[in-house]
Enzyme design. Sequence first.
Site, PDB file in Angstrom:
ATOM      1  CB  SER A   1      -1.124   0.194   1.190  1.00  0.00           C
ATOM      2  OG  SER A   1      -2.037   0.818   0.909  1.00  0.00           O
TER       3      SER A   1
ATOM      4  CG  ASP B   1      -6.664  -3.443  -3.247  1.00  0.00           C
ATOM      5  OD1 ASP B   1      -7.240  -3.006  -2.585  1.00  0.00           O
ATOM      6  OD2 ASP B   1      -5.089  -3.882  -3.217  1.00  0.00           O
TER       7      ASP B   1
ATOM      8  CG  HIS C   1      -5.282  -2.331   0.326  1.00  0.00           C
ATOM      9  ND1 HIS C   1      -4.832  -1.692  -0.579  1.00  0.00           N
ATOM     10  CD2 HIS C   1      -4.958  -1.823   0.831  1.00  0.00           C
ATOM     11  CE1 HIS C   1      -4.086  -1.165  -0.450  1.00  0.00           C
ATOM     12  NE2 HIS C   1      -3.888  -0.513   0.978  1.00  0.00           N
TER      13      HIS C   1
END
Length: 498
Positions: free
Chosen positions: A181, A392, A431
Amino acid sequence: MKLILACALFIAPMWGATCESLGSVALPNATITLAQSVPAGEFMPPGRTFGGTPSPAVAFKDLPAFCRIAATLKPTSDSDIQIEVWLPASGWNGKFQAVGNGGWAGVISYGAMAEALHDGYATSSTDTGHVGGSGSFALGHPEKVADFGYRSEHEMTVKAKLLISAFYGNPARMSYWNGCSTGGRQGLKEAQRFPKDYDGIIAGAPANPRTHLAFATLWIAHANLKDPASYIPPAKYPAIHQAVLNACDALDGLKDGLITDPTRCHFDPQVIACKGADSSECLTPPQIETVKKILSPSRNSRTGEEIYPGLEPGAELGWATLAGPQPFAATTDHFKYVVFKDPNWDWKTLNFDSDIALADKLDNETINATDANLKPFFSRNGKLLLYHGWADQNVAPQSTINYYKRVVDTLGGEGKTADSIRLFMAPGLAHCGGGEGPNTFDMMSSIAQWRENDHAPDRIIASRAGRTRPLCAYPQVARYKGTGSIDDAANFVCEAPK
């Protein structure tokens, strides 16, 4: 005698320094605030970890003894970067693994540091130059924005390497970055801006075109919230998800609850349109339009130019992050404090046609990490391992594919780049973790084998709840051989998509 022996077992090799003596090491533009020997199993992180939940002691009970160094870095007069460096007291593997952050950061990534330390690495993390997970620190502080964007990671890296050398008497033989991320974006920034910092970089689900990602999240908010009739309550997510699986699960020839390649899935939400009264099992006409926008790229309405890809089919169970009852706070913070510099800015006023150019101009690649010319990094035999979950719910998977393709095209095609960059797409992975697909895998071993032994990864085994599957080097996908358990990776091959 017992005390002397205990200390002897804890300290670094004879040719290095003791842990406590590192407190007096002079580092440029830095002040060491802590140099402490931590006995095995006794570390307890201060405060709270990212996400706001207390850190349970059980998460760190198996840590070996280590030397814990904390420092404050001030590369500018407005900088206040906190870092920690952890050095194994024994069993050091000779390598350094820095770990990335999430969101707006504002905390040290203790959990990720613990994993690295447990595997024998010297490790480090930074709070990125401010405290707390809000973007409010950026208002009126351009140097702090630069610290968050790239400087804190580089400064941490330089200082960590100096401390490693001082403690062990010799430098780390290999240096790796590991992040997802924001941590993935940080890794790309390191490769682009400081190509000498790391020998190998793992960048998962990188939020690297940060300004465009911010626009895309508000694209979803506009679709979902500007008209109350368009809002999709979370109670409807399971029905939408099941309709997606019904339409696309079997496209790869195997009905297993996973969509191997969502780009082949052309889901029409009209199939669950309400035929009578509204319920959790169907969608109203305005909600159908919302689904279409969530799954579509955000675009400039005047030129039709794509701003950012849409989410992929299969991520529906996680839509509450971006399609909840309020816009995603991390995104509105970006516009309030970085772009428009107005804490009272109203998200409903965003102009998708003109404001994107303003945001990109103001950023000027401070936070964005989109430079595709990685030749300086690759020329040093640097390895870049990208990964992204197809499910995600925060960062569009296609964004990472787009960046990968741009790097490959910029540097002459896959034949010339395959030994420098690899991408692995993970079906069912949300994610940076979670999701319905196999979501546990060891990227560090893969990149270490690649960088140190020249064994480029073609497949990486992922697991979850007794199921294993191969993650294949893009653009290959996993195909079931036709015999044996579908829960065993050995019964799958990686091949080019049909």
